[in-house]
Design an enzyme around this catalytic site. Structure first.
Site, PDB file in Angstrom:
ATOM      1  N   HIS A  98     -38.448  -5.530  11.042  1.00 21.02           N
ATOM      2  CA  HIS A  98     -38.538  -4.070  10.895  1.00 21.02           C
ATOM      3  C   HIS A  98     -37.262  -3.541  10.237  1.00 21.02           C
ATOM      4  O   HIS A  98     -36.760  -2.484  10.618  1.00 21.02           O
ATOM      5  CB  HIS A  98     -38.758  -3.397  12.261  1.00 21.02           C
ATOM      6  CG  HIS A  98     -40.200  -3.414  12.697  1.00 21.02           C
ATOM      7  ND1 HIS A  98     -41.118  -2.500  12.264  1.00 21.02           N
ATOM      8  CD2 HIS A  98     -40.864  -4.251  13.532  1.00 21.02           C
ATOM      9  CE1 HIS A  98     -42.298  -2.773  12.804  1.00 21.02           C
ATOM     10  NE2 HIS A  98     -42.173  -3.827  13.574  1.00 21.02           N
ATOM     11  N   GLU A 101     -42.437  -8.253  16.084  1.00 20.97           N
ATOM     12  CA  GLU A 101     -43.203  -8.388  14.857  1.00 20.97           C
ATOM     13  C   GLU A 101     -42.439  -8.987  13.669  1.00 20.97           C
ATOM     14  O   GLU A 101     -42.616  -8.562  12.539  1.00 20.97           O
ATOM     15  CB  GLU A 101     -43.794  -7.023  14.461  1.00 20.97           C
ATOM     16  CG  GLU A 101     -44.728  -6.475  15.525  1.00 20.97           C
ATOM     17  CD  GLU A 101     -45.378  -5.142  15.157  1.00 20.97           C
ATOM     18  OE1 GLU A 101     -46.599  -5.033  15.356  1.00 20.97           O
ATOM     19  OE2 GLU A 101     -44.692  -4.217  14.673  1.00 20.97           O
ATOM     20  N   ASP A 130     -35.718   1.545  11.406  1.00 20.50           N
ATOM     21  CA  ASP A 130     -36.986   0.922  11.010  1.00 20.50           C
ATOM     22  C   ASP A 130     -37.133   1.111   9.500  1.00 20.50           C
ATOM     23  O   ASP A 130     -36.345   1.836   8.890  1.00 20.50           O
ATOM     24  CB  ASP A 130     -38.179   1.543  11.753  1.00 20.50           C
ATOM     25  CG  ASP A 130     -39.272   0.510  12.041  1.00 20.50           C
ATOM     26  OD1 ASP A 130     -39.734  -0.128  11.080  1.00 20.50           O
ATOM     27  OD2 ASP A 130     -39.646   0.338  13.211  1.00 20.50           O
TER      28      ASP A 130
END
Ligand SMILES: [Zn+2]
Length: 686
Positions: free
Chosen positions: A268, A324, A191
């Site tokens: 990410h 996301e 991440d």
């Protein structure tokens, strides 16, 4: 067929002999609660001559022997089948009472303890039950336990990117997971906050972007968000070497736990596109979270990384994230646009789906299956993918409708980064309110499911995101005892679940965890939900009509029950996620019609502030009255200075006095410096 018999037996127990369950519960504190327990008075006593005999494959035999050697039981291993004073673990071809491969039958008698299962895992779970049954350290109550898991996938996810705690921490959690019969450890290895696994082909992932400037994620995220070279002054972070990953995998395997690695894509990935900027659309470091999907180099990179990952982790599933994605740079990037034209993709959602589908083919070719967060549904789900549902349960249910498998991790029940008790009594968390009882209440399979659909629901998992969790002790504090509730959700039959009973067992378990060196939440001191939320409030507005001024209606995502929620008497708890708080993005301006002129002495409402997700106090509240609903008289104007802070706070804005009116108007405005939401649970009129 046999399952039916067991169910009937369970029913008989609860209908005809309401006390039989309680009797056995007094004798044991097993978590998760077994399918059936038939315990009698008396107990087999393990002494220094008690032998251990295992009849299983060589590998299982070694695992079980090693495990028991490290346990408090001091058993003498024997190679001949003993006839008395023994613990016998035996793999058998079939156990008619059970449907699941991980089930077991444990019998305790004057001759000893006999555990039968169809697999090594089954024997291992029988051993956990045996260990949890022990009283005075060496007594095993006489009787029979027949047990098997409800779900095959019983998981926990650790986010090792936001804060990194190393191998020993992971092993320690594996110990506890096994004890409570969980069998999947999902590691969120990559991440923005740091890449955490050595990849030989791409050394900059660990010599550079595994290290950062801020010790705490929050400090780093709110600061410069820069990476630094390994070994440079002030560098914080770290990573698992491939050798350490193999050690974790082997350790987990001995505990019948599968480790599932997660490599995030297409988003990410700020750390990757900073270490290797040519993999983003702009080629500028520190600019994008998303990979460039138009660039073949992206696929070359991902496939090379996955080859090394698959070589280490033998899991069926490889988790590819998929959550996301911003997708904004794809709209203008020439390579991405070319890819979309060439492949006939109509939007950027389909471009993401292109990447996931292509990676799935690659994984399938290597005998693995793709697992991803529910966003992988957008733009079309890859043909063999399994969906991990986190934004509520909808994604998982949708995947199952399409014939895909799903694993449920809905934030509302499974996000252990939420507060587990009254926020003012807890260390800062990301938000939410997820007490033990709420975790326990989760039932992943809706009543409307057919048995075929239910079979596609492979399991359930707790996720511990670590943004606000800077220490190991804090990680454990968030995990325990909530993971015990999750283990019972994942393992135990619905008809055996009972929160009061579980709570008693969890209190004991918390003590035991402390003795073993864990740092659980103090369950014995739990405050519980916000007092206001515990009982409905009586007031003059209840059941009356609420009119929202033009353009100020509540946000559709937070209706709290709709148009009359502000006068239904139901107050909200510690967080708006309980769906009892109404959310407003354009301020509050409501008028309540009391139907006739009424004597009024008090009007007030509570607001909450949680700055992280953008929930703020109002800048100003105005309360006014009217008799005709047109001309309003202002009774009070309450200006308020909104101040950003880390706490979760509640504040009441109200008026007291005497007035007579039919219409009450309550207005609250948003401070434009902060924006975000206002949340109100009730407008109380007395
Ligand atoms: Zn691009």
């Amino acid at each position: 067929m046999m399952k039916k018999l067991v169910l009937i037996a369970g029913l008989f127990c609860s209908l005809v002999m309401p006390s039989c369950k309680q009797m056995s519960v007094e004798k044991t504190s097993i978590i998760p609660v077994p399918l059936t327990m038939d315990l009698k008075s008396g107990a087999f006593v393990i002494d220094e001559r008690t032998s251990l005999w295992i009849d299983a494959s060589e590998a299982d035999k070694n695992y079980l022997q090693e495990y028991l050697a490290a346990s408090p039981l001091n058993l003498v291993v024997t190679n001949e089948e003993p006839t008395s004073n023994a613990i016998v673990l035996r793999v058998v071809n079939n156990l008619p009472a059970l449907n699941r491969q991980e089930g077991y039958v444990l019998t305790s008698s004057s001759k000893g303890v006999d555990i039968q299962a169809q697999t090594g895992a089954g024997l291992f779970y029988g051993v956990q039950t045996l260990l949890q049954m022990l009283t005075d350290g060496n007594k095993v109550a006489y009787g029979t336990i027949i047990d098997e898991p409800r779900f095959e996938y019983r998981g926990m996810m650790l986010d090792v990117s936001r804060h990194f705690f190393g191998m020993d921490f992971v092993k320690k959690q594996i110990d506890a997971m096994a004890y409570y019969k969980l069998n999947r450890l999902h590691l969120h290895l990559t991440d923005a906050a740091g890449w955490r696994i050595e990849i030989k082909k791409y050394p900059r992932l660990t010599s550079f972007v595994a290290w950062r400037t801020g010790k705490d994620w929050k400090e780093w995220w709110n600061g410069d968000r820069k990476y630094v070279d390994e070994g440079s002054e002030g560098a914080v972070g770290g990573y698992f070497t491939q050798e350490q990953c193999r050690e974790i995998v082997a350790y987990a395997q001995k505990h019948y736990i599968t480790v599932i690695p997660e490599i995030e894509m297409p988003s990410h990935s700020e750390e990757v596109t900073t270490a290797y900027p040519e993999l983003s659309c702009t080629h500028v470091p520190y600019k994008q979270a998303d990979f460039c999907v138009g660039n073949e180099k992206t696929f070359e990179f991902l496939e090379n990384v996955l080859l090394e990952v698959m070589d280490i982790f033998p899991s069926e599933y490889i988790h590819v994230g998929g959550d996301e994605a911003h997708k904004s740079s794809w709209k203008t990037c020439p390579l991405c646009q070319t890819r979309m034209k060439k492949e006939g993709l109509k939007d950027v959602d389909e471009l993401q789906s292109y990447l996931i589908t292509r990676i799935e083919k690659f994984l399938n070719k290597h005998g693995r299956n793709l697992l991803g967060w529910d966003e992988i549904l957008e733009g079309g789900l890859a043909p063999n993918a399994t969906v991990m549902s986190w934004r509520g349960t909808e994604g998982g249910l949708k995947a199952i409708e399409k014939g895909h498998r799903a694993i449920m991790t809905p934030g509302e029940y499974c996000y252990f980064d939420s507060y587990q008790d009254a926020p003012h009594t807890q260390p800062e968390a990301i938000g939410g309110y997820l007490p033990l009882k709420k975790v326990y209440s989760y039932n992943p399979i809706p009543d409307t499911f057919t048995s075929e659909q239910a079979s596609l629901m492979v399991g359930v998992q707790a996720n511990l995101w670590a943004e606000y969790i800077p220490t190991k002790e804090h990680m454990e504090y968030m995990i325990y005892p909530r993971i015990l509730a999750l283990s019972e959700v994942a393992w135990s039959a619905v008809q055996n679940k009972d929160y009061e009973d579980f709570h008693g067992r969890a209190l004991k378990a918390v003590d035991e965890l402390r003795t073993k060196g864990y740092h659980p939440f103090n369950l014995e001191k739990e405050v519980g939900n916000r007092p206001e939320a515990k009982i409905p409030v009586e007031h003059l507005g209840i059941g009356k009509h609420v009119v929202y001024a033009e353009g100020t209606k509540y946000y559709s995502g937070y209706p709290a029950g709709g148009d009359d929620a502000l006068v239904n008497g139901i107050r909200g708890g510690w967080n708006y996620s309980d769906k009892l708080w109404q959310g407003f993005l354009k301020g509050v301006d409501v008028t309540i019609d009391l139907v006739k002129e009424t004597n009024i002495q008090e009007v007030n409402a509570d607001f909450m502030q949680i700055c992280g997700p953008g929930v703020f106090m109002p800048k100003e509240v105005i309360i006014s009255f009217s008799n005709d609903g047109k001309e309003f008289t202002e009774l009070v104007k309450l200006p308020h200075e909104v101040v950003r802070d880390d706490a979760v706070t509640f504040k009441n804005f109200g008026w007291k006095g005497t007035a007579k009116a039919r219409y009450v108007r309550y207005q609250a405005s948003i401070d434009s410096n902060f924006g975000g939401f206002l949340f109100v649970d009730e407008i109380i009129i007395k």
